[in-house]
Design a protein around this motif. Structure first.
Motif, PDB file in Angstrom:
ATOM      1  N   ALA A 153       3.350   3.742   0.241  1.00 59.18           N
ATOM      2  CA  ALA A 153       3.562   4.495   1.467  1.00 59.18           C
ATOM      3  C   ALA A 153       4.288   5.815   1.253  1.00 59.18           C
ATOM      4  O   ALA A 153       4.844   6.363   2.177  1.00 59.18           O
ATOM      5  N   ALA A 204      -0.623  14.816   8.639  1.00 58.93           N
ATOM      6  CA  ALA A 204      -1.630  13.749   8.645  1.00 58.93           C
ATOM      7  C   ALA A 204      -2.848  14.160   9.468  1.00 58.93           C
ATOM      8  O   ALA A 204      -3.976  13.774   9.163  1.00 58.93           O
ATOM      9  N   SER A 231      -5.418   9.231  13.865  1.00 61.12           N
ATOM     10  CA  SER A 231      -5.767   8.785  12.521  1.00 61.12           C
ATOM     11  C   SER A 231      -4.533   8.488  11.666  1.00 61.12           C
ATOM     12  O   SER A 231      -4.667   8.002  10.547  1.00 61.12           O
ATOM     13  N   LEU A 232      -3.347   8.787  12.173  1.00 58.94           N
ATOM     14  CA  LEU A 232      -2.121   8.522  11.404  1.00 58.94           C
ATOM     15  C   LEU A 232      -2.003   7.023  11.135  1.00 58.94           C
ATOM     16  O   LEU A 232      -1.938   6.222  12.056  1.00 58.94           O
ATOM     17  N   GLU A 233      -1.985   6.664   9.860  1.00 55.91           N
ATOM     18  CA  GLU A 233      -2.012   5.246   9.504  1.00 55.91           C
ATOM     19  C   GLU A 233      -0.681   4.568   9.803  1.00 55.91           C
ATOM     20  O   GLU A 233       0.378   5.178   9.718  1.00 55.91           O
ATOM     21  N   GLN A 234      -0.795   3.276  10.114  1.00 56.21           N
ATOM     22  CA  GLN A 234       0.367   2.458  10.445  1.00 56.21           C
ATOM     23  C   GLN A 234       1.455   2.568   9.375  1.00 56.21           C
ATOM     24  O   GLN A 234       2.636   2.682   9.672  1.00 56.21           O
ATOM     25  N   ARG A 235       1.050   2.568   8.084  1.00 56.30           N
ATOM     26  CA  ARG A 235       2.069   2.555   7.035  1.00 56.30           C
ATOM     27  C   ARG A 235       2.911   3.825   7.046  1.00 56.30           C
ATOM     28  O   ARG A 235       4.106   3.787   6.767  1.00 56.30           O
ATOM     29  N   TYR A 236       2.287   4.973   7.398  1.00 56.40           N
ATOM     30  CA  TYR A 236       3.075   6.202   7.446  1.00 56.40           C
ATOM     31  C   TYR A 236       3.977   6.215   8.675  1.00 56.40           C
ATOM     32  O   TYR A 236       5.075   6.751   8.639  1.00 56.40           O
ATOM     33  N   ARG A 237       3.478   5.606   9.755  1.00 53.14           N
ATOM     34  CA  ARG A 237       4.332   5.505  10.950  1.00 53.14           C
ATOM     35  C   ARG A 237       5.533   4.612  10.664  1.00 53.14           C
ATOM     36  O   ARG A 237       6.663   4.945  11.013  1.00 53.14           O
ATOM     37  N   ASP A 283       0.860  -1.187   0.000  1.00 51.83           N
ATOM     38  CA  ASP A 283       0.000   0.000   0.000  1.00 51.83           C
ATOM     39  C   ASP A 283       0.889   1.227   0.000  1.00 51.83           C
ATOM     40  O   ASP A 283       1.315   1.691   1.022  1.00 51.83           O
TER      41      ASP A 283
END
Lengths: 263, 279
Positions: free
Chosen positions: A85, B201, B174-180, A83
């Protein structure tokens, strides 16, 4: 190169309060090797990749990259997720320039930008450098993600079903682009490529490692010795390719049956 | 009845469908924007007509509580210099209060939203303190703080702070796991992590909080001005109400509405500009 590459020894992993995901995983991946990691969904292939990336730590066993234990994420281990990133609030070029800035803090903003544009050219995205991820197709976003790991210069690329959401035509193009990048990299990059597509695993990998499910463990480790240039058509139609594909399909089918028998 | 319905439903289905095919060609003759504009202006025209009629025919005595539109317009023109001064005075309360609430709300909200320990410490308190209607602080703030202006700023601040804080917390969540994961791989830590990853974000949530906060700010500003100001928009309305000068009072209400609308529109424009990447 003694001690080079990735050594995974006796790794066990479970998320808090849930069953064991990975059990007794041992793998030795020499530097410069392109390994495909195959397995049914739920076999823990993505989890194994997260462990190598240092995003999770195993409860047992060890992971060494070039002799150094993996304890946290690091720029030498670039990750391309399925997905896309790339940060959606930055242009493609900024996404890459920011990563370069982290990898080489001494370089100026202009240098980072210039370098970013060079890498975007390499993956065929130079016309889209000022665009934002939402303006790009899935395939183009993955090109951007690949460009970012190239720009950072990670010698180890971890790819988690990177082309899983890309249409078939672009998927084939991206596979070829990745192979070209790998073959021309000096020193040769090490790539761990997670996929659930048998053809893709055979086409890109020099070696196919298959994980069985519940808990994930290595159930097969096959060298892919398909001689000659990788011309897609002739390769896929070759006898050797078909034989390999059938034996892999058999291993995967047995694993699925065994799982059904358990449940 | 149900039996009748079952029999009747299939029968007319050809009718409406056939009509449905006909309507698009009709509506294509009038452009959509024009049709929408006409429909929207209908409401305004209807309200204006109702106002005229009410002013002309409702028996409300010598000093009509409902002055006719031309009378109000005249009062508005007369009062513009005074209203403009009132606006400036009100903004010396609104801007510091709302500005401080924005800065502190974002900073503390993002910090609490990204730290489990800060969350455990502060969220229970926030849950109790946030729903308290900020208007109840007004008399006490006026008593405790040295000047009226300071107490009004404080009350506006309280009103705007909680929605912004709560939305900043939600934005950080709301910060998505993938961005973290990405941020960790790229090695973003500390301030850089907040500036480059968490803040952008959370921005969609933050803007929602600011819109609510700005609405509250105007409410609290005008209410506070009723209590003890010697200038300002709320004060203007209260002052002329005391004299029974309803044309000026209604002009003040309309003017305050326009200023609020303008401020909200500006914030909305800033939001659209900052969040063009949201799809």
């Amino acid at each position: 190169m003694a001690g080079g590459g990735l050594q995974i020894t006796g790794v066990r992993f479970a998320y808090d309060g849930s069953g064991v995901i990975l059990q007794g995983i041992s793998l030795d991946i020499p530097a410069g090797q392109f390994v495909s990691l195959l397995g049914a969904s739920g076999s823990g292939k993505s989890t194994l990749l997260r462990l190598i990336a240092g995003l999770q730590l195993p409860q047992q066993g060890s992971l060494l990259w070039n002799g150094t234990p993996v304890l946290a994420p690091g720029l030498e281990r670039g990750v391309v997720f399925q997905d896309y990133a790339l940060f959606p609030w930055m242009t493609v070029a900024d996404n890459i320039a920011v990563a370069i800035g982290k990898a080489r803090p001494a370089s100026t903003k202009a240098e980072c930008r210039e370098e970013a544009e060079g890498h975007l050219r390499k993956v065929g995205l130079d016309s889209a450098r000022r665009k934002y991820p939402f303006e790009l197709s899935g395939g183009m976003r993955q090109r951007g993600a690949i460009a970012r790991t190239l720009a950072v210069g990670s010698p180890l690329l971890l790819m988690d079903e990177p082309f899983g959401a890309v249409d078939p035509v672009n998927r084939a193009r991206l596979q070829d682009l990745l192979l070209e990048i790998w073959e021309t990299s000096v020193p040769r990059k090490t790539i761990v490529f997670v996929t659930h597509d048998v053809d893709e695993a055979l086409y890109v990998g020099q070696r196919v490692v298959i994980l069985g499910s519940v808990p994930g463990r290595v159930i097969a480790d096959l060298p892919v010795s398909l001689a000659g240039a990788r011309e897609r058509r002739s390769l896929i139609e070759s006898e050797a390719f078909r034989t390999l594909r059938e034996s892999i399909a058999e291993v995967l089918a047995e694993d699925t049956l065994a799982q059904l028998a358990v449940s | 009845m149900s039996k009748l319905a079952i029999i009747e439903i299939p029968e007319p289905s050809g009718g409406p469908l056939a009509l449905g095919v006909g309507t698009p060609t009709d509506s294509q003759r009038v452009p959509v924007w024009l049709r929408r504009g006409l429909e929207a202006s209908l409401v305004w025209v209807a309200l204006l007509v109702a106002w005229f009629l009410a002013a002309a025919y409702l028996p409300l005595g010598k000093n009509p509580l409902i002055p006719a539109p031309p009378v109000v317009l005249e009062a508005l023109a007369d009062s513009l210099p005074e209203l403009w001064e009132g606006t400036l005075s009100s903004f010396t309360i609104l801007l510091p209060g709302f500005g401080l609430a924005t800065v502190l709300g974002i900073l503390s909200g993002l910090a609490v939203g990204t730290s489990g320990r800060l969350q455990d410490a502060f969220l229970p308190f926030a849950r109790v303190a946030a729903p308290v209607p900020p208007t109840v602080y007004i008399p006490y703030a006026i008593a405790v703080l040295p000047t009226f202006k300071l107490s009004a700023i404080f009350v506006v601040f309280i009103g705007a702070f909680w929605p912004i804080f709560q939305n900043a917390v939600a934005g950080a969540h709301s910060l998505e796991q993938r961005y973290r994961d990405n941020a960790r791989i790229l090695g973003f830590t500390g301030f850089e992590y907040y500036r480059r990853v968490v803040f952008p974000a959370a921005l969609p949530h933050i803007f929602s909080g600011m819109a609510v906060g700005l609405g509250f700010s105007f409410i609290l500003l005008t209410v506070a001005e009723l209590f003890g100001a010697n200038a300002g928009l709320g004060r203007f309305v209260q002052y002329y109400a005391d004299f029974g000068d309803y044309p000026r009072m209604v002009a003040g209400i309309l003017y305050t509405g326009a200023v609020t609308f303008l401020a909200m529109t500006l914030l909305e424009a800033a939001r659209t500009r900052a969040l063009f990447w949201v799809k």
